[in-house]
Design an enzyme around this catalytic site. Sequence first.
Site, PDB file in Angstrom:
ATOM      1  N   GLU A 185     -41.404 -22.768 -25.678  1.00 58.79           N
ATOM      2  CA  GLU A 185     -42.410 -22.988 -26.719  1.00 58.79           C
ATOM      3  C   GLU A 185     -42.048 -22.245 -28.012  1.00 58.79           C
ATOM      4  OE1 GLU A 185     -46.428 -23.979 -24.194  1.00 58.79           O
ATOM      5  OE2 GLU A 185     -46.010 -21.866 -24.552  1.00 58.79           O
ATOM      6  N   GLU A 265     -45.421 -28.782 -18.838  1.00 59.39           N
ATOM      7  CA  GLU A 265     -46.498 -27.864 -18.457  1.00 59.39           C
ATOM      8  C   GLU A 265     -47.815 -28.631 -18.487  1.00 59.39           C
ATOM      9  OE1 GLU A 265     -46.796 -24.251 -20.660  1.00 59.39           O
ATOM     10  OE2 GLU A 265     -44.703 -23.684 -20.382  1.00 59.39           O
TER      11      GLU A 265
END
Length: 636
Positions: A185, A265
Amino acid sequence: PARMGLPALALLLAVGLLSTQASPSARSFQVDYECNCFLKDGVPFRYISGSIHYARVPRPAWRDRLLKMHMSGLSAVQVYIPWNYHETLPGVYDFAGNRDVEAFLDLTAELGLLVILRPGPYICAEWEMGGLPAWLLWKPDIILRSSDPAYLAAVDSWLHILLPKIKPRLYQHGGNIISVQVENEYGSYYACDYGYLQHLLGSFRALLGSEVLLFTTDSTRAEELRCGTLQGLYATIDFGPGSNVTEAFDAQRRVEPKGPLVNSEYYTGWLDYWGEAHASTSAAWVARGLEDMLQLGASVNMQSPFLLLTLLPWPGADYKDQYKPVTTSYDYDAPLSEAGDPTEKLFAIRTVISKFQPLPVGPMPPATPKYAYGRVALQKYADLLDVLDVLCPSGPIQSQFPLTFEAIKQAHGFVLYRTQLPRDILHPATLGAPPHSICDRGYVMLQKEYQGMLERYGQMTLRVTGKEGDTLDMLLENMGRISFGANVSDFKGLLGNVSLDSIPLSNWLIYPLAIDTAVQQGWPHAAMPKSSSRGRAGPAFYTGTFETPGVAWDTFVKFPGWSKGQLWINGFNLGRYWTHRGPQQTLFVPGSVLHVGRPNNITVLELEGAPLTPLLLFLDRPLFNKTLGCSTSATE
């Protein structure tokens, strides 16, 4: 999104499920940009995966948790590797016992699970500093997650240790690791340093070879995808139930016009912060979102981990307008509970998976047995200030002004700061520190009498009186370094001067405390009790023992009337309790840490104040959802 027709893709995926394993020489895992899917050994393939953190599961339970994941219908598991769990000091590596990542990976292969590996160097994972070692902050001006030469040198040194262990386990080399994530991320981090991502890409390619599939993961926000993706790294996204699946994958298509749709995710639950309600996500909601993605032919990893115990000192913190430490428990309302028990959510997920691929033959392994060992009386052993000789055998460091944890090379736990009052204070004076310079909580004693607590985003001053030369002690607690937010350079301890009526105090003695080491070595049970005339307030150690009735089963311990502190059983650090802030009210005790046929030694460090009758209550179920005096009937 641009993709092939769903019936054709479904047929290709079905062919992939029926294909027999290819010979090692033909093994490959690739992206097919024409058919918008993965190719495993040249056959279209889609994975359905779940996350598991080996560092959060006691090693004796690894097989049980992985077997339950396999029997859920998952074809793969996603595995984080926390750098700071293995390189505890610069050049000092630990891959033994619970940290034997190679043994864990070999177990996944034995059970027939593929692996999606997330080796960082930054992983988030609600883990202390996102997996980055605190010793990086020994260089105070280092810029983490960037092209800073000092940071890159440390990263390269680590990758040269780690990735050679990974390479022989890659799918192309006969192993079960099908893909490897680079960073994590990164688009959410302020630096947006493409040179850093380019450097990591070069290092991963040099150490793992040109064939392994490397990828990134970011949210669906355009700005984050812009900063977190790089040519040569396959771009995947993350989002949870309740998102518009088509719109979310449209975001992936804007940076990755061709190739498989991937949610790396998919949040089947969420984390808890101290002082906030226990997070929960409905099973039906999770199942519906999963089915919507699988209908599109997407590959999915369910992020809410299939495990869930975070042993100290590893829980991290978020920074969302203020510092928010994560609870000890990582139960996360997950498909497998903290104790590894299948939940309604797991069976809902399993039902969805069964619509798209065959489930393994056989029953789901049952929940682990639990035992309510009942009440265990404790007695006060000593005030913390009376055992500094044990907790800091090397003695204190002298400094005119306070030094941070990092400046004295203390990564975790506690540091005691001691000075003397410079003058008589007959009328209450204000003891305080600059905003946000108490990191993260400071317990104040004057002449060994507890005065109260100062906090990073809470109470910043105390009123005190005393005489010239009186001893002032401040015990500073690290509640976990920021693992996600604006900046993971999260220094600990006293970050500024402590003042008395705005006049800085000087001439400090600084004690780095090795409490965990002492307790692991058998203290204080191997020592004679200390007599203490002082009361129940302030930092002190309490001890007790209990025996198991012939079996060592999992259990949960509750802290009736206690305030805040830490628990060890048989030298094993089971984490923080914070009963009046919540939501977590119990700590999970794996049966594997308990003894049969001899006493189990309990050590509690209470930081604020113990109950009049100090005891612990061992239960056969957890209590999570009680916060700031507000409770639900389920927790009573």
